[in-house]
Design a protein around this motif. Structure first.
Motif, short mmCIF file in Angstrom:
data_model
loop_
_atom_site.label_atom_id
_atom_site.label_comp_id
_atom_site.label_asym_id
_atom_site.label_seq_id
_atom_site.Cartn_x
_atom_site.Cartn_y
_atom_site.Cartn_z
N ALA A 3 0.83 -1.21 0.00
CA ALA A 3 0.00 0.00 0.00
C ALA A 3 0.86 1.25 0.00
CB ALA A 3 -0.92 -0.02 1.23
N ALA A 4 1.98 1.20 0.73
CA ALA A 4 2.87 2.37 0.76
C ALA A 4 3.50 2.60 -0.59
CB ALA A 4 3.96 2.15 1.82
N HIS A 5 3.89 1.51 -1.30
CA HIS A 5 4.52 1.68 -2.61
C HIS A 5 3.52 2.13 -3.65
CE1 HIS A 5 8.70 0.42 -2.19
NE2 HIS A 5 8.28 -0.43 -1.28
N SER A 6 2.21 1.78 -3.45
CA SER A 6 1.20 2.18 -4.43
C SER A 6 0.79 3.63 -4.27
CB SER A 6 -0.03 1.27 -4.28
OG SER A 6 -0.62 1.43 -2.99
N PHE A 7 1.16 4.27 -3.15
CA PHE A 7 0.82 5.66 -2.91
C PHE A 7 1.84 6.54 -3.62
CE2 PHE A 7 0.32 9.64 -0.71
CZ PHE A 7 -1.04 9.68 -0.44
N SER A 8 1.34 7.52 -4.36
CA SER A 8 2.22 8.39 -5.13
C SER A 8 2.90 9.41 -4.22
CB SER A 8 1.41 9.12 -6.21
OG SER A 8 2.21 10.10 -6.83
N PRO A 9 4.22 9.42 -4.16
CA PRO A 9 4.91 10.44 -3.35
C PRO A 9 4.63 11.85 -3.84
CG PRO A 9 6.40 8.65 -3.94
CD PRO A 9 5.16 8.46 -4.75
N PHE A 10 4.48 12.01 -5.16
CA PHE A 10 4.20 13.34 -5.70
C PHE A 10 2.88 13.88 -5.15
CE2 PHE A 10 2.26 16.05 -8.97
CZ PHE A 10 3.21 17.05 -9.05
N SER A 11 1.85 13.04 -5.10
CA SER A 11 0.56 13.47 -4.56
C SER A 11 0.68 13.85 -3.09
CB SER A 11 -0.47 12.35 -4.73
OG SER A 11 -0.62 12.00 -6.08
N LEU A 12 1.47 13.07 -2.35
CA LEU A 12 1.66 13.37 -0.94
C LEU A 12 2.37 14.70 -0.73
CD1 LEU A 12 1.40 12.38 1.99
CD2 LEU A 12 3.60 11.23 1.71
N LEU A 13 3.38 14.97 -1.55
CA LEU A 13 4.11 16.23 -1.44
C LEU A 13 3.22 17.41 -1.80
CD1 LEU A 13 7.57 15.24 -2.97
CD2 LEU A 13 6.96 15.48 -0.56
N VAL A 14 2.38 17.24 -2.82
CA VAL A 14 1.46 18.31 -3.20
C VAL A 14 0.49 18.60 -2.07
CG1 VAL A 14 -0.41 18.94 -4.76
CG2 VAL A 14 1.68 17.92 -5.68
N LEU A 15 -0.06 17.56 -1.46
CA LEU A 15 -1.00 17.75 -0.35
C LEU A 15 -0.30 18.39 0.85
CD1 LEU A 15 -3.01 14.39 -0.48
CD2 LEU A 15 -3.82 16.67 -1.11
N ALA A 16 0.94 17.99 1.10
CA ALA A 16 1.68 18.58 2.22
C ALA A 16 1.93 20.06 1.99
CB ALA A 16 3.00 17.83 2.43
N ARG A 17 2.35 20.42 0.79
CA ARG A 17 2.59 21.83 0.47
C ARG A 17 1.28 22.62 0.49
NH1 ARG A 17 7.07 19.80 -2.38
NH2 ARG A 17 8.93 20.27 -1.15
N LEU A 18 0.18 22.01 0.04
CA LEU A 18 -1.12 22.68 0.08
C LEU A 18 -1.55 22.93 1.52
CD1 LEU A 18 -3.60 23.77 -1.41
CD2 LEU A 18 -4.53 21.44 -1.39
N SER A 19 -1.38 21.94 2.38
CA SER A 19 -1.73 22.11 3.80
C SER A 19 -0.86 23.19 4.45
CB SER A 19 -1.56 20.78 4.54
OG SER A 19 -2.41 19.80 4.01
N ALA A 20 0.43 23.21 4.10
CA ALA A 20 1.31 24.24 4.64
C ALA A 20 0.87 25.63 4.19
CB ALA A 20 2.75 23.97 4.21
N SER A 21 0.43 25.75 2.94
CA SER A 21 -0.05 27.04 2.44
C SER A 21 -1.31 27.49 3.18
CB SER A 21 -0.33 26.94 0.94
OG SER A 21 0.84 26.59 0.23
N ILE A 22 -2.19 26.53 3.47
CA ILE A 22 -3.41 26.86 4.23
C ILE A 22 -3.06 27.33 5.63
CG2 ILE A 22 -5.52 25.89 5.21
CD1 ILE A 22 -5.69 24.06 2.79
N LEU A 229 -3.16 17.90 10.27
CA LEU A 229 -3.13 17.23 8.97
C LEU A 229 -1.75 17.33 8.34
CD1 LEU A 229 -4.66 15.81 6.66
CD2 LEU A 229 -5.27 18.08 5.79
N LEU A 230 -1.14 18.50 8.41
CA LEU A 230 0.19 18.71 7.83
C LEU A 230 1.23 17.83 8.50
CD1 LEU A 230 2.24 20.28 6.09
CD2 LEU A 230 2.31 21.99 7.91
N SER A 231 1.22 17.77 9.82
CA SER A 231 2.21 16.96 10.52
C SER A 231 2.10 15.50 10.15
CB SER A 231 2.06 17.13 12.03
OG SER A 231 0.81 16.64 12.48
N GLY A 232 0.88 14.99 9.99
CA GLY A 232 0.70 13.61 9.59
C GLY A 232 1.29 13.33 8.22
N MET A 233 1.08 14.25 7.27
CA MET A 233 1.60 14.04 5.92
C MET A 233 3.12 14.16 5.87
SD MET A 233 -1.23 15.70 3.38
CE MET A 233 -1.34 17.25 4.25
N VAL A 234 3.68 15.10 6.64
CA VAL A 234 5.14 15.25 6.65
C VAL A 234 5.81 14.02 7.24
CG1 VAL A 234 7.04 16.54 7.69
CG2 VAL A 234 5.12 17.77 6.69
#
Length: 259
Positions: A3-22, A229-234
């Protein structure tokens, strides 16, 4: 693991940066638009005290938490050489540490003094967090300096094989502790910010300065949820296994055979 390998790191980084911006947007809105809520000791606060009070959440959230979180993401996922990642990681961590120290100084610089601001769980956690963070950065710099000295000795021709092996073994022993303490300190920083938000909002609501259901309360609560949410994604991005190409696998296997 699959499951971890099937998760896209790019999507995770985008969500993390979006949460940081919020988070950055919410703390800027709270500190600049509702700045009078940060100082209520008198009806006519001094401009200098207001500036220091507003700078505290800006420096601790944006300067300390967001930048240190970005340093974790950079060290894990930045394309390029290992030395480039380490250099950018160390620069961002140094900047975050400077913001954290200055953020605490702004809180203690008020006319109430140090003792009056050093009474709550939030203040104690903040001191511990910044101290751990500073020790991490200092240890990381000392570790790099030791490796540099050993590499110089290796280049000079003294005990080349043994020094090279010592550098590798030192890195293997220290790295897990560095990763653990880094993630622990980052999580502690987020928890400290959450206690600060709760403390501030409770104080304002108890004194009747802010209603329980108003725009400022929604902004503060939204900031707390966004930080969680941000801390969890980071942290997830820091422990997420990287994709291994056939070339990287062969290099890893070769290194195991030679070690």
């Amino acid at each position: 693991m699959a499951a971890a390998h099937s998760f896209s790191p790019f999507s995770l980084l985008v969500l993390a940066r979006l949460s940081a911006s919020i988070v950055a947007f919410l703390v800027l809105t709270w500190a600049l638009y509702f700045k009078t809520s940060f100082y209520r000791h008198s009806s006519f606060p001094q401009e200098e005290d207001l500036i220091y009070a507003v700078l505290h959440p800006l420096l601790m959230v944006i300067g300390f938490i967001l930048i240190s979180g970005e340093a974790i993401l950079v060290h894990r996922w930045l394309p390029g050489s290992r030395n480039l990642k380490k250099s950018v990681h160390l620069c961002l961590q140094g900047l975050a540490l400077a913001c954290g120290i200055f953020g605490i100084w702004t809180k203690f610089h008020s006319r109430d003094g140090v003792v009056a601001n050093f009474y709550s769980l939030h203040s104690w956690m903040g001191i511990i967090c910044v101290s751990l963070f500073g020790a991490q950065v200092r240890a990381f710099m000392s570790y790099d300096a030791r490796i540099l000295r050993e590499c110089c000795q290796w280049l000079m021709g003294f005990l080349s094989f043994w020094h090279r092996g010592e550098v590798r073994m030192t890195r293997i022993r220290i790295l897990p502790w560095h990763v653990f303490l880094g993630l622990y300190t980052y999580g502690l920083a987020v928890a400290t910010a959450e206690t600060g938000l709760l403390e501030k909002l409770t104080f304002l609501q108890t004194n009747g300065a802010v209603q329980k259901r108003c725009t400022e309360s929604m902004i503060v609560n939204g900031m707390g949820l966004s930080l969680a949410l941000l801390s969890g994604m980071v942290i997830f991005a820091a422990v997420l296994p990287k994709y291994q190409t056939p070339h990287s696998k062969s290099v890893y296997s070769s290194n195991k055979l030679h070690s």
